[in-house]
Design a protein around this motif. Structure first.
Motif, mmCIF file in Angstrom:
data_model
loop_
_atom_site.group_PDB
_atom_site.id
_atom_site.type_symbol
_atom_site.label_atom_id
_atom_site.label_comp_id
_atom_site.label_asym_id
_atom_site.label_seq_id
_atom_site.Cartn_x
_atom_site.Cartn_y
_atom_site.Cartn_z
ATOM 1 N N UNK A 1 -4.272 -10.960 -15.610
ATOM 2 C CA UNK A 1 -3.863 -11.716 -16.800
ATOM 3 C C UNK A 1 -3.086 -10.838 -17.765
ATOM 4 N N UNK A 2 -3.510 -9.600 -17.925
ATOM 5 C CA UNK A 2 -2.823 -8.686 -18.830
ATOM 6 C C UNK A 2 -1.423 -8.360 -18.308
ATOM 7 N N UNK A 3 -1.344 -8.090 -17.019
ATOM 8 C CA UNK A 3 -0.061 -7.740 -16.403
ATOM 9 C C UNK A 3 0.938 -8.879 -16.549
ATOM 10 N N UNK A 4 0.456 -10.115 -16.396
ATOM 11 C CA UNK A 4 1.334 -11.270 -16.525
ATOM 12 C C UNK A 4 1.810 -11.453 -17.962
ATOM 13 N N UNK A 5 0.984 -11.078 -18.937
ATOM 14 C CA UNK A 5 1.331 -11.273 -20.348
ATOM 15 C C UNK A 5 2.289 -10.214 -20.872
ATOM 16 N N UNK A 6 2.256 -9.019 -20.290
ATOM 17 C CA UNK A 6 3.033 -7.896 -20.827
ATOM 18 C C UNK A 6 4.506 -8.012 -20.440
ATOM 19 N N UNK A 7 5.377 -8.018 -21.451
ATOM 20 C CA UNK A 7 6.812 -7.979 -21.167
ATOM 21 C C UNK A 7 7.214 -6.596 -20.674
ATOM 22 N N UNK A 8 6.496 -5.594 -21.126
ATOM 23 C CA UNK A 8 6.681 -4.220 -20.653
ATOM 24 C C UNK A 8 5.384 -3.486 -20.999
ATOM 25 N N UNK A 9 5.171 -2.334 -20.351
ATOM 26 C CA UNK A 9 3.961 -1.585 -20.673
ATOM 27 C C UNK A 9 4.077 -0.139 -20.270
ATOM 28 N N UNK A 10 3.259 0.681 -20.910
ATOM 29 C CA UNK A 10 3.133 2.093 -20.579
ATOM 30 C C UNK A 10 1.647 2.451 -20.586
ATOM 31 N N UNK A 11 1.337 3.519 -19.900
ATOM 32 C CA UNK A 11 -0.035 4.011 -19.869
ATOM 33 C C UNK A 11 -0.093 5.321 -20.647
ATOM 34 N N UNK A 12 -0.870 5.313 -21.730
ATOM 35 C CA UNK A 12 -1.018 6.518 -22.544
ATOM 36 C C UNK A 12 -2.054 7.436 -21.901
ATOM 37 N N UNK A 13 -1.697 8.680 -21.701
ATOM 38 C CA UNK A 13 -2.605 9.666 -21.097
ATOM 39 C C UNK A 13 -3.451 10.286 -22.201
ATOM 40 N N UNK A 14 -4.386 9.496 -22.666
ATOM 41 C CA UNK A 14 -5.220 9.868 -23.796
ATOM 42 C C UNK A 14 -6.455 10.630 -23.342
ATOM 43 N N UNK A 15 -7.043 11.449 -24.210
ATOM 44 C CA UNK A 15 -8.298 12.128 -23.866
ATOM 45 C C UNK A 15 -9.457 11.148 -23.880
ATOM 46 N N UNK A 16 -10.523 11.504 -23.176
ATOM 47 C CA UNK A 16 -11.712 10.664 -23.129
ATOM 48 C C UNK A 16 -12.510 10.938 -21.874
ATOM 49 N N UNK A 17 -13.552 10.171 -21.684
ATOM 50 C CA UNK A 17 -14.444 10.376 -20.557
ATOM 51 C C UNK A 17 -13.848 10.031 -19.214
ATOM 52 N N UNK B 1 -5.796 12.955 -16.665
ATOM 53 C CA UNK B 1 -5.477 14.343 -16.316
ATOM 54 C C UNK B 1 -6.778 15.002 -15.860
ATOM 55 N N UNK B 2 -7.047 14.927 -14.561
ATOM 56 C CA UNK B 2 -8.333 15.393 -14.043
ATOM 57 C C UNK B 2 -8.555 16.877 -14.293
ATOM 58 N N UNK B 3 -7.498 17.646 -14.336
ATOM 59 C CA UNK B 3 -7.654 19.089 -14.529
ATOM 60 C C UNK B 3 -8.199 19.412 -15.922
ATOM 61 N N UNK B 4 -8.026 18.483 -16.878
ATOM 62 C CA UNK B 4 -8.563 18.716 -18.229
ATOM 63 C C UNK B 4 -10.072 18.486 -18.289
ATOM 64 N N UNK B 5 -10.621 17.772 -17.299
ATOM 65 C CA UNK B 5 -12.021 17.375 -17.370
ATOM 66 C C UNK B 5 -12.983 18.497 -16.991
ATOM 67 N N UNK B 6 -12.587 19.354 -16.063
ATOM 68 C CA UNK B 6 -13.438 20.484 -15.718
ATOM 69 C C UNK B 6 -14.435 20.216 -14.609
#
Length: 538
Positions: A488-504, A508-513
């Motif tokens: 549903x989200x993909x159908x609604x988005x006219x365009x999109x990007x994925x932010x490589x944000x920090x978190x659990x 970026x697996x190398x940042x996780x340790x």
């Protein structure tokens, strides 16, 4: 005692009724070991007895599959992905499952045995103090039901197949799509495989066990690099129906593995089973080799960047709505659902503060703020501090002036609210004089709305937006705590990007340790050996 009941198969004369008896049980959660959130029984939908079967439309009363066996729901607990499960809750459910299965193994009133078990799990559950929770659970189950009972399992393709889980299961299968649009299809396939095997059993004897082959491929990648929307995963999964259709092969599966747990079992795996051992081995090794050959070709499913880069692109783009995934805090993979870096950036953005660009952030879990909104009521205004209570990395709770625009309450979200962020009429960034302490500051609406919930939730469907009077296309910029977008989200988005944000669930697996995974392993090492016949577990 349960162990004694499982030690011997019932006599052939009373071994089989017209309908085979099949038990259903499982604990279904995906757990990041890098998130500070701890999952507990309060996060789960727990079902027992008939309610376990009611989860599945293909097991509805009167359906062919329901009529093909005597089904016995034991216990099923399922939850939104989160952190490791509390050990005490796991142990309580395990004990209940084992007790229920022991009763079934003891036989029904007419002495019929337990013929099969459907082990309905995710495959990436972590439990505090354990390193292979599903493996431990199926091992304990086998001690109760014995080796003759046929065990099949259906899993998420982001699960892990450890040698212990492999040893405890006769038939394994997993989803073939990401996003997962084949969940029901996969579960039905697992059930049909069990029934087919039981139908082939000679009267009075257990169902024959299939030949099995498991090949691990030391690659550990996030689902956002292995989506079946893009190559090479699209082509790799497209090979599976052909391999499974070969003579002597019943099913073939490919697990990506779960990237956000630091456990030795976490890696890609291929499993095949069927009547012909040579054909099964060949199918598993062929797919594993194809995965190895594509090992350096996996890429993100969307353009990526820091959140600031994604927001710059979204505001500059003519595409509306422009969606941004806050991927590092995706609750659908186990993120805490309350990091606030994106919220702080949206609230500070001049175009959004001025209302020139509208933005919607969906969603942040914060029971305190949700409760405060409920007390204010729709139209009420106040000050709140949002988020940062579980995953308290910078910037932590964000202070906001808000107006409550909508309220809802549901089992999925708990109390949910839409908050309109307000700003002083004399904007802090302007050169106009600020009111003195004796002059109350008049607040005006900005272009920013924030959805806050009292339970961790993921707004992946139009229906969830609609409950709060929102649409998926109503804002210029929509920020969601997701990885790849759901249908549903993909159908609604006219365009999109994925932010490589920090978190659990940092992409970026190398940042996780990671410290405890097998090595060598891509992407942690530059290269891995090719799979060979010597790597096949049977």
């Amino acid at each position: 005692m349960p162990h004694e009941a499982s030690s011997a198969h019932p006599p052939a004369a009373q071994a089989r009724t017209p309908l085979p008896r099949i038990a259903v049980c499982g604990i279904h959660i995906e757990s990041s070991t890098f998130t500070p959130y701890v999952s507990t029984a309060a996060d789960f939908d727990v079902r027992r007895g008939e309610a376990v079967l009611e989860r599945h439309p293909f097991l509805a009363w009167g359906s062919p599959l329901r009529e093909a066996a005597a089904w016995h729901g034991v216990l099923h607990a399922g939850a939104l992905p989160g952190g490791p499960l509390d050990r005490e809750d796991f142990e309580a459910w395990r004990a209940e499952i084992l007790e229920g299965l022991a009763e079934l193994v003891a036989g029904s009133e007419d002495g019929a045995p337990l013929d099969a078990l459907w082990f309905d799990v995710h495959g990436a559950m972590s439990v505090r103090g354990m390193e292979d929770a599903e493996g431990a659970l199926i091992t304990a189950i086998r001690e109760v039901i014995g080796e003759d009972v046929l065990v099949g399992t259906s899993m998420d393709l982001h699960g892990n197949v450890s040698p212990t889980l492999f040893a405890g299961c006769d038939q394994l299968t997993c989803y073939r799509t990401a996003p997962h649009v084949d969940v029901a299809e996969t579960r039905e396939r697992a059930v049909r495989s069990l029934l087919d095997a039981l139908a082939a059993a000679p009267d009075g004897l257990p169902a024959p066990k299939p030949h099995r082959a498991l090949v691990h491929v030391p690659i550990l990648l996030p689902g956002e690099m292995t989506s079946t929307r893009v190559e090479p995963a699209a082509s790799l999964y497209a090979r599976i129906p052909g391999l499974a259709a070969r003579e002597g092969v019943t099913d073939v599966s490919y697990w990506i593995g779960f990237a956000w747990a630091d456990e030795p079992r976490c890696q890609a795996a291929v499993f095949a089973f069927g009547a012909d051992g040579a054909a099964v081995d060949a199918a598993a090794l062929e797919l594993a080799t194809a995965i190895w050959e594509a090992r350096h070709d996996f890429v993100f499913v969307a353009p990526t960047g820091s959140f600031e880069e994604c927001l710059d692109a979204a505001i500059a783009s003519p595409a509306r709505p422009f969606w941004i995934s806050d991927s590092g805090d995706n609750p659908g993979a186990g993120g805490a659902d309350d990091t606030t870096g994106c919220l702080a950036a949206l609230a500070a953005r001049p175009e959004i503060r001025a209302g020139e660009v509208t933005a919607l952030l969906v969603s942040i879990v914060d029971p305190e703020t949700a409760g405060r909104a409920a007390s204010l009521g729709v139209g009420g205004r106040g000050e709140v501090r949002v988020g940062g209570r579980i995953d308290a990395r910078d910037p932590g709770p964000v202070p906001l002036h808000i107006e409550v625009e909508a309220l809802d309450d549901s089992p999925a979200t708990g109390v949910a609210t839409v908050l309109r962020v307000l700003a002083p009429t004399a904007d802090e960034s302007s050169s106009e004089p600020r009111p003195t302490s004796r002059q109350p500051t008049e607040q005006r609406p900005t272009g920013l709305q924030v959805v806050v919930t009292s339970r961790r939730a993921q707004f992946s469907t139009e229906a969830m937006f609609a409950r709060l009077g929102l649409t998926m296309t109503g804002a210029d910029v929509v920020v969601v705590k997701m990885g790849y977008l759901e249908p549903d989200q993909h159908a609604a988005a006219a365009d999109w990007m994925m932010a490589l944000t920090p978190g659990g669930v940092d992409q970026d697996l190398l940042r996780l340790g990671h410290r405890r995974i097998a090595r060598p392993m891509l992407p942690f090492d530059a290269e891995i050996p090719a799979p060979s016949a010597a790597d096949v577990l049977r």
